[in-house]
Design an enzyme around this catalytic site. Structure first.
Site, PDB file in Angstrom:
ATOM      1  N   GLY A  45       0.871  -1.175   0.000  1.00 13.41           N
ATOM      2  CA  GLY A  45       0.000   0.000   0.000  1.00 13.41           C
ATOM      3  C   GLY A  45       0.908   1.224   0.000  1.00 13.41           C
ATOM      4  CG  ASP A 234       0.049   2.043  -5.845  1.00 19.47           C
ATOM      5  OD1 ASP A 234      -1.102   1.598  -6.017  1.00 19.47           O
ATOM      6  OD2 ASP A 234       0.822   1.660  -4.947  1.00 19.47           O
TER       7      ASP A 234
HETATM    8  O1  MRU Z   1       0.623  -3.954  -4.547  1.00 21.66           O
HETATM    9  P1  MRU Z   1       0.000  -3.190  -3.410  1.00 21.66           P
HETATM   10  O2  MRU Z   1      -0.827  -4.037  -2.510  1.00 21.66           O
HETATM   11  O3  MRU Z   1       1.044  -2.385  -2.665  1.00 21.66           O
HETATM   12  O4  MRU Z   1      -0.958  -2.160  -4.128  1.00 21.66           O
HETATM   13  C1  MRU Z   1      -1.748  -1.309  -3.356  1.00 21.66           C
HETATM   14  C2  MRU Z   1      -2.665  -0.459  -4.138  1.00 21.66           C
HETATM   15  O5  MRU Z   1      -2.734  -0.527  -5.335  1.00 21.66           O
HETATM   16  C3  MRU Z   1      -3.449   0.555  -3.366  1.00 21.66           C
HETATM   17  O6  MRU Z   1      -4.671   0.797  -3.973  1.00 21.66           O
HETATM   18  C4  MRU Z   1      -2.668   1.866  -3.280  1.00 21.66           C
HETATM   19  O7  MRU Z   1      -1.352   1.647  -2.882  1.00 21.66           O
HETATM   20  C5  MRU Z   1      -3.298   2.830  -2.349  1.00 21.66           C
HETATM   21  S1  MRU Z   1      -3.203   2.305  -0.660  1.00 21.66           S
HETATM   22  C6  MRU Z   1      -3.885   3.528   0.295  1.00 21.66           C
END
Ligand code: MRU
Length: 343
Positions: A45, A234
């Protein structure tokens, strides 16, 4: 439940690869362990990755045993290692730049003072994330209708941030405001952040929810069962194009076709004005085994070729609004993002 907690001389990381059935913690005592935890997605996240990396940088300074002269060189190695973990979430690079600035500001002081300044900076990054998420919740709650049926993707809650969450934080705020919402949770293949993490959080918050497979979203919208889609981000480019978990783009297009509002929620630390459009955002590609296996069980032969991008890019034309701690902005994003950031 917290994704990460600074314990004075180590970082306590909740291993999210084990959830929801096991609550296992890692005591990261070195920057290399933090880098490993980010790479393996024990902590994931965008905002949580940024905060974890900041504490990883602190541990890099704690681990250093050489003389003052060699410190900057060692810390460059620390930063490079942490930056190499995951390429898409800009919060990682943002947090490490802030840590590096703090280091340079204090570089002529003794090592103890430098370490203290770095801990204070990492704590400030974490505290700021908590504050921003509460505000995102407040702003976002305004666009959630009473009895809304909300569709979300991936996990954007407590586990993805230092505390409270972004898109999921909005759902918490709406629930706290007694709006009687119902959340549809995409399972979010292949890592199942929706199935394993979001339902776990919603269950604890007692927010009514239903889990769906990713491919059910279109049918759900066609049946009129979705009032609004809210996802996280992200990295957001200067024109509003948004990188988020793979599958987000498909949801945005579906929402557009069904005339359902599609919102992105993120702190301004996720906005990257140095990048003009989504095409320039680096998209992480992860190992094929994440698709070939399911929770340690092989589901297709090893030799099957896999394409496994972890994120996709949603063009800003499909985004109804971006909800940040500074308020909600809409198109034209190139103008409004810039205006908001200089405010
Ligand atoms: O691969 P991840 O689990 O790190 O991806 C997370 C996401 O895509 C979330 O939607 C994003 O980081 C926002 S978290 C508040």
């Amino acid at each position: 439940m917290k994704a990460l907690q600074w314990q004075g001389d180590y970082l306590l990381i909740l291993n999210q690869t084990r959830l929801p059935f096991e609550e296992e913690y890692r005591q990261a005592k070195s920057y290399l362990e933090v880098a490993e935890a980010i790479k393996n997605m024990e902590v994931r996240g965008a905002p949580a990755i940024g905060a974890a990396a900041a504490y990883g940088f602190v541990l890099g300074a704690f681990n250093y045993e050489g003389d003052q002269e060699g410190l900057l060189e060692h810390m460059t190695e620390v930063r490079t290692t942490l930056e190499a973990t995951r390429p898409t979430a800009v919060n990682l690079f943002w947090a490490l730049r802030k840590m590096e600035d703090k280091l340079r500001e204090h570089k002529n002081q003794d090592l103890e003072k430098i370490r203290e300044a770095l801990v204070a900076e990492a704590n400030a990054i974490a505290e700021d994330d908590r504050r921003m998420n509460r505000l995102i919740g407040e702003h976002g709650n305004r666009i959630v209708p009473k009895k809304a049926k909300i569709l979300t993707h991936c996990n954007t809650g407590n586990l993805a941030t230092v505390e409270y969450g972004t898109a999921l934080g909005i759902m918490r705020a709406a629930h706290e405001a007694n709006k009687e919402i119902h959340v549809y949770v995409d399972e979010t293949r292949p890592f199942f952040q929706g199935a394993r993490l979001t339902t776990w959080e919603l269950m604890q918050e007692k927010i009514p929810h239903t889990l769906i497979t990713d491919s059910t979203a279109g049918y759900l919208m066609q049946q009129g069962k979705v009032d609004i889609v809210i996802v996280g981000a992200d990295r957001i480019a200067a024109n509003g194009d948004t990188a988020n978990k793979i599958g987000t783009y498909s949801l945005a297009v579906l929402a557009f076709v069904h005339e359902i509002p599609f919102y992105v929620a993120a702190p301004t630390t996720t906005i990257d004005l140095k990048i003009s459009s989504g095409e320039e955002i680096p998209v992480e590609e992860r190992e094929g085994k994440e698709v070939r296996m399911f929770m340690g069980v092989r589901i297709v032969p090893e030799e099957i070729k896999v394409y496994n991008p972890a994120f996709d890019i949603t063009p800003s034309k499909y985004i109804s609004g971006i909800i940040t701690e500074k308020g909600i902005i809409s198109s034209p994003y190139s103008v409004n993002l810039l205006k908001m950031l200089v405010k």
